[in-house]
Scaffold this active site. Structure first.
Site, PDB file in Angstrom:
ATOM      1  N   SER A 187       9.307   2.713   0.008  1.00  0.00           N
ATOM      2  CA  SER A 187       8.225   1.861  -0.138  1.00  0.00           C
ATOM      3  C   SER A 187       9.973   0.325   0.634  1.00  0.00           C
ATOM      4  CB  SER A 187       7.591   0.805  -0.997  1.00  0.00           C
ATOM      5  OG  SER A 187       8.756   0.626  -2.381  1.00  0.00           O
ATOM      6  N   HIS A 215       2.632   3.771   2.460  1.00  0.00           N
ATOM      7  CA  HIS A 215       3.630   3.689   3.535  1.00  0.00           C
ATOM      8  C   HIS A 215       3.422   4.561   4.389  1.00  0.00           C
ATOM      9  CE1 HIS A 215       5.253   0.020   2.040  1.00  0.00           C
ATOM     10  NE2 HIS A 215       5.211   0.976   0.544  1.00  0.00           N
ATOM     11  N   LYS A 247      -2.516  -2.127   3.511  1.00  0.00           N
ATOM     12  CA  LYS A 247      -1.321  -1.788   4.232  1.00  0.00           C
ATOM     13  C   LYS A 247      -1.593  -1.343   5.910  1.00  0.00           C
ATOM     14  CE  LYS A 247       1.657  -1.675   0.190  1.00  0.00           C
ATOM     15  NZ  LYS A 247       2.292  -0.988  -1.463  1.00  0.00           N
TER      16      LYS A 247
HETATM   17  C1  PLP Z   1       1.943  -1.309  -2.425  1.00  0.00           C
HETATM   18  C2  PLP Z   1       2.203  -0.328  -2.955  1.00  0.00           C
HETATM   19  C3  PLP Z   1       1.226   0.889  -4.445  1.00  0.00           C
HETATM   20  C4  PLP Z   1       0.566  -0.695  -4.730  1.00  0.00           C
HETATM   21  O1  PLP Z   1      -1.155  -0.787  -4.083  1.00  0.00           O
HETATM   22  P1  PLP Z   1      -1.589  -1.916  -4.086  1.00  0.00           P
HETATM   23  O2  PLP Z   1      -2.702  -1.326  -3.165  1.00  0.00           O
HETATM   24  O3  PLP Z   1      -1.008  -2.631  -3.119  1.00  0.00           O
HETATM   25  O4  PLP Z   1      -1.743  -2.331  -5.745  1.00  0.00           O
HETATM   26  C5  PLP Z   1       1.961   1.702  -4.455  1.00  0.00           C
HETATM   27  N1  PLP Z   1       2.547   1.920  -4.224  1.00  0.00           N
HETATM   28  C6  PLP Z   1       3.314   2.180  -3.585  1.00  0.00           C
HETATM   29  C7  PLP Z   1       4.303   2.972  -2.724  1.00  0.00           C
HETATM   30  C8  PLP Z   1       3.241   0.764  -2.916  1.00  0.00           C
HETATM   31  O5  PLP Z   1       4.027   0.300  -1.898  1.00  0.00           O
END
Ligand code: PLP
Length: 400
Positions: A187, A215, A247
């Site tokens: 990330s 991602h 995302k």
């Molecule tokens: C954003 C993210 C999460 C958390 O997800 P949310 O739905 O925002 O709680 C978990 N793992 C990764 C790799 C992320 O980038």
């Protein structure tokens, strides 16, 4: 006895000292209040900025069809689920979304969670515990690291992206279950995990592989199926696949996809699934629409990949060194937290919002600007960002 104990200072003054220390170290976190948003264009403090830091990779978060689906969902289901999935909160909308996600990914089943953080905490702890081992990439997302630490299993961090290190560790035989856990796309760095090698290492030693594709989902692989599809791996090779909907899908929430037995185990045992209110059914309706758009978004993905190439080529020509990444996450490593803050402030003066990412989100001396691209950006936005980066680099050269 009690006379020798220091009398506790009042809470505010005690906390103020710690907050001041954090600020002195350049690690104070501040929220930016957004007054209006139109794709990557945001209004903050009366100024219009172009954001290069959101994870809305396909520009779906504000899509009129998602808004309409959410509105129709609210009219049909109301705005709150009213109870947990196992009580009365699991609607036909949630069920349909789970089935559509499973169908899209070619997996027997999928299970919705309220957030990705909760999906990771609940899943890891439902799969391993005391007497088991969990092996995680050093640079895994905080929610995965927290999940591993909290699971009660022996927690080990292996070298970033290093399947040989995983192999070596798995060779040290042990009783109990072994779960290898990795981000699909890291990330904060944007690089891809070597999933085929991790899958082979796990298979050779009877360990399970869990991939967090927050991602990769929507961005990589055929029709946006994500990094597991990008690498051509199946459910046997990656039995636990987690991804988020907040995302590239543009909505909110997360899911875990895999075998029927995996999903049933999570329903029985994942505490972050059981003891929480189901997400709104209207949100599930919006996510169903997002999944339809995401599958059909090849043009947006092609545009996104063209923007990535444009940024990287331009940066190369201008002597701006971006980290080695082929995904929409294009970090500019700056090292020192104060330096990252100065760059972020200078870019903001030029009309760009790119937050400085500092420890402990990234390793010490790993402060950076986490530049992210979206299909909602125009080629011209990227060109202007490059000009601004060059101007800031010049200012900084005088400063250093
Ligand atoms: C954003 C993210 C999460 C958390 O997800 P949310 O739905 O925002 O709680 C978990 N793992 C990764 C790799 C992320 O980038």
């Amino acid at each position: 006895m009690s006379a020798s104990l220091p009398s506790p200072r009042a809470l505010p003054s005690e906390l103020r000292t710690a907050l001041d220390e954090r600020a002195t170290a350049g690690l104070y976190r501040r929220r930016r209040m957004v007054d209006a948003v139109d794709g990557p264009r945001v209004r903050i403090g009366g100024r219009d900025l172009i954001a290069f830091c959101s994870n809305d990779y396909l520009g779906l978060a504000g899509h009129p069809r998602l808004v309409a689906a959410w509105q129709r969902g609210a009219e049909r289901w109301g705005v709150g689920a009213g109870a947990a999935h196992l009580v009365s909160g699991h609607t036909a909308a949630h069920q349909a979304l789970e089935e559509e996600l499973a169908g899209f990914l070619g997996r027997p089943r999928a299970l919705l969670f309220s957030t990705g953080y909760m999906a990771n905490l609940g899943s890891v702890a439902a799969l391993v515990g005391t007497g088991d081992r969990v092996l995680e990439d050093r640079l895994n997302h905080a929610s995965l690291l927290d999940a591993g630490i909290g699971s009660g299993a022996r927690f080990e961090r292996y070298r970033h992206g290093d399947a040989s290190d995983v192999e070596r560790r798995l060779e040290q035989g042990s009783d109990g279950r072994r779960l290898v856990v990795s981000d699909g796309v890291f990330s904060m760095d944007g690089d891809l995990a070597p999933l085929p090698r991790l899958a082979a290492a796990a298979a050779a030693h009877g360990a399970w592989l869990m991939v967090d594709d927050a991602h990769g989902f929507g961005v990589l692989g055929a029709q946006g199926r994500g990094s597991v599809s990008h690498w051509g791996l199946d459910t046997d090779e990656v039995p636990v696949l987690m991804a988020t909907l907040g995302k590239a899908a543009g909505t909110f929430g997360a899911f875990v996809a895999g075998a029927d037995e995996l999903v049933e185990t999570l329903i029985q045992g994942a505490r972050t699934y059981i003891y929480t209110t189901a997400p709104p059914a209207a949100q599930a309706e919006a996510s169903r629409e997002a999944l339809r758009l995401l599958q059909a978004a090849d043009e947006a993905r092609a545009h996104l990949h063209a923007l990535i190439a444009r940024l990287r080529t331009g940066a190369g020509q201008l002597g701006i060194q971006l980290a080695n990444s082929e995904t929409p996450i294009q970090p500019l490593l700056l090292g020192d937290a104060a330096r990252a803050l100065r760059w972020a402030a200078a870019l903001e003066r030029q009309g760009f919002l790119i937050t400085a990412i500092r420890p402990p989100t990234v390793p010490r001396d790993g402060a950076r600007l986490r530049i992210t691209l979206s299909a909602a950006h125009r080629a011209d936005d990227v060109d202007r960002l490059l000009e601004a980066l060059v101007a800031v680099a010049r200012e900084e050269a005088q400063h250093d």
